[in-house]
Design a protein around this motif. Structure first.
Motif, mmCIF file in Angstrom:
data_model
loop_
_atom_site.group_PDB
_atom_site.id
_atom_site.type_symbol
_atom_site.label_atom_id
_atom_site.label_comp_id
_atom_site.label_asym_id
_atom_site.label_seq_id
_atom_site.Cartn_x
_atom_site.Cartn_y
_atom_site.Cartn_z
ATOM 1 N N UNK A 264 1.186 -1.111 0.433
ATOM 2 C CA UNK A 264 -0.369 0.112 0.114
ATOM 3 C C UNK A 264 1.256 0.766 0.491
ATOM 4 N N UNK A 265 2.111 1.221 0.675
ATOM 5 C CA UNK A 265 2.557 2.451 0.718
ATOM 6 C C UNK A 265 3.861 2.904 -0.804
ATOM 7 N N UNK A 266 3.595 1.796 -1.059
ATOM 8 C CA UNK A 266 4.181 1.596 -3.276
ATOM 9 C C UNK A 266 4.128 3.121 -3.823
ATOM 10 N N UNK A 267 4.502 4.242 -4.513
ATOM 11 C CA UNK A 267 4.763 5.280 -4.996
ATOM 12 C C UNK A 267 4.215 4.795 -6.810
ATOM 13 N N UNK A 268 3.729 5.443 -7.280
ATOM 14 C CA UNK A 268 2.987 5.112 -8.662
ATOM 15 C C UNK A 268 2.441 5.697 -9.326
ATOM 16 N N UNK A 269 3.157 6.417 -10.623
ATOM 17 C CA UNK A 269 2.512 7.339 -12.121
ATOM 18 C C UNK A 269 1.814 6.662 -12.948
ATOM 19 N N UNK A 270 0.853 6.593 -13.486
ATOM 20 C CA UNK A 270 0.477 6.385 -14.528
ATOM 21 C C UNK A 270 0.357 7.745 -15.662
ATOM 22 N N UNK A 271 0.196 7.546 -16.342
ATOM 23 C CA UNK A 271 0.225 8.048 -17.985
ATOM 24 C C UNK A 271 -0.127 7.819 -19.026
ATOM 25 N N UNK A 272 -1.345 8.605 -20.138
ATOM 26 C CA UNK A 272 -1.506 8.143 -20.757
ATOM 27 C C UNK A 272 -0.436 7.772 -22.176
ATOM 28 N N UNK A 273 -0.249 6.912 -23.053
ATOM 29 C CA UNK A 273 1.115 6.700 -24.186
ATOM 30 C C UNK A 273 -0.288 6.919 -25.477
ATOM 31 N N UNK A 274 0.735 7.722 -26.584
ATOM 32 C CA UNK A 274 -0.467 7.792 -27.951
ATOM 33 C C UNK A 274 0.248 6.385 -28.629
ATOM 34 N N UNK A 275 1.250 5.659 -28.008
ATOM 35 C CA UNK A 275 1.328 4.375 -28.549
ATOM 36 C C UNK A 275 2.358 3.439 -28.713
ATOM 37 N N UNK A 276 1.726 1.904 -28.987
ATOM 38 C CA UNK A 276 3.138 0.756 -28.526
ATOM 39 C C UNK A 276 2.436 -0.076 -29.311
ATOM 40 N N UNK A 277 3.684 -0.218 -30.088
ATOM 41 C CA UNK A 277 4.038 -1.085 -30.569
ATOM 42 C C UNK A 277 4.299 -2.235 -30.313
ATOM 43 N N UNK A 278 4.884 -3.909 -31.133
ATOM 44 C CA UNK A 278 5.336 -4.196 -30.477
ATOM 45 C C UNK A 278 4.670 -6.175 -30.451
ATOM 46 N N UNK A 279 5.354 -6.997 -30.041
ATOM 47 C CA UNK A 279 4.310 -8.162 -29.275
ATOM 48 C C UNK A 279 2.978 -7.820 -28.490
ATOM 49 N N UNK A 280 2.291 -8.268 -28.849
ATOM 50 C CA UNK A 280 0.576 -7.774 -27.998
ATOM 51 C C UNK A 280 -0.157 -7.072 -27.673
ATOM 52 N N UNK A 281 0.707 -5.701 -28.948
ATOM 53 C CA UNK A 281 -0.228 -4.311 -28.976
ATOM 54 C C UNK A 281 0.248 -4.459 -30.656
ATOM 55 N N UNK A 282 -0.375 -3.004 -31.375
ATOM 56 C CA UNK A 282 -0.055 -3.026 -32.566
ATOM 57 C C UNK A 282 1.260 -3.301 -33.170
ATOM 58 N N UNK A 283 0.713 -3.318 -34.168
ATOM 59 C CA UNK A 283 2.325 -3.587 -35.542
ATOM 60 C C UNK A 283 2.929 -2.342 -35.697
ATOM 61 N N UNK A 284 3.697 -2.243 -35.752
ATOM 62 C CA UNK A 284 4.790 -1.261 -36.892
ATOM 63 C C UNK A 284 4.392 -0.782 -37.402
#
Length: 286
Positions: A264-284
């Motif tokens: 519960x004491x972990x420090x976490x940041x989250x941000x939006x990513x405009x594109x992710x390419x590679x295995x499991x995501x979009x093709x380049x």
């Protein structure tokens, strides 16, 4: 051309045609017959239609054809077959459907604005996703940008505002201009939603003393990858491990639940990513 590529292209053109029908329906059944001047070349063609009765589809196709030729000459653009197909079919559909819908489907101008802009934006988003384009003010913006140091985004905004403002010249009614601005906003939002949609991706950085437990649980139970990075606190000088996780936005809540349960004491940041390419995501893509 293999059968797989052939059927993929056929599917792409079918989707483009459907998207063009959706976009055209928004303009011809709601926006134009309601006397609303939207943005882009279609909005400009609408102004000419309201002033002199010119055919919206013919004017739109003519202006876009001239812009494409100018872009090829001045910018060296190589417009793909899909873009030429979309520009042509869009002009033809506008010409046919604006005559089919002389009156708006709904008499409420505000509802016509919302429904029309949503349909037009959704169709445009589907066209962009499938590699097409209906031309428009983006070509004008790029031509001006070549000779003047003005950002393309600002030029697009100025072009659309100028076109929408012509509604006041036609109707002498400020409400028409406001409806046009609302149309532009909803149109842009709809395009963004279609392009990103459920593909919205976020990037999480997690700093925790229990990084090993968190990473092991994520890898084993969520079918997601996890990268362990070395980090040093600038103030304390302490060495830390930083976890980097890429996730679909809709499933990020699962990750937060895991982190909370383990540390519960972990420090976490989250941000939006405009594109992710590679295995499991979009093709380049290029």
């Amino acid at each position: 051309m293999t059968k797989q590529i052939f059927f993929r292209e056929v599917k792409s053109y079918l989707i483009l045609t459907f998207a063009l029908c959706v976009a055209t329906l928004g303009w011809s059944a709601f926006i134009i017959p309601s006397g609303i001047v939207g943005g882009g070349i279609t909005g400009l063609a609408s102004t000419f239609h309201f002033l002199w009765g010119w055919d919206v589809g013919v004017v739109s196709l003519s202006i876009n054809s001239i812009l494409v030729l100018l872009a090829i000459k001045l910018l060296g653009f190589s417009f793909g077959v899909k873009s030429v197909y979309c520009i042509t079919v869009f002009g033809i559909l506008l010409s046919v459907l604006t005559n089919y819908f002389p009156k708006p489907v709904t008499e409420d101008s505000f509802m016509a604005t919302i429904i029309g802009a949503t349909l037009a934006g959704t169709g445009a988003g589907m066209i962009f996703v499938n590699g097409g384009s209906t031309g428009g003010t983006d070509i004008i913006a790029m031509i001006i940008n070549k000779y003047k140091n003005i950002s393309i985004g600002r030029l697009l905004l100025l072009c659309d505002i100028f076109i929408i403002s012509t509604g006041y010249i036609v109707f002498h009614n400020i409400e028409i201009v406001m409806y046009g601005l609302i149309t532009m906003a909803i149109f842009g939002y709809s395009v963004d939603m279609v392009i990103t949609g459920n593909k919205q991706t976020v990037q999480l950085f997690i700093i925790s003393k229990k990084y090993k437990e968190i990473s092991d649980y994520i890898v084993k139970n969520t079918e997601k990858g996890c990268t362990i990075l070395d980090g040093i606190g600038a103030y304390s000088g302490d060495e830390n491990k930083v976890l980097m996780v890429i996730s679909k936005k809709k499933t990020s809540s699962i990750l937060f639940r895991i982190i909370r349960d383990i540390d519960p004491a972990a420090f976490v940041t989250m941000s939006s990513v405009s594109g992710v390419y590679g295995k499991g995501f979009d093709q380049i893509k290029v």
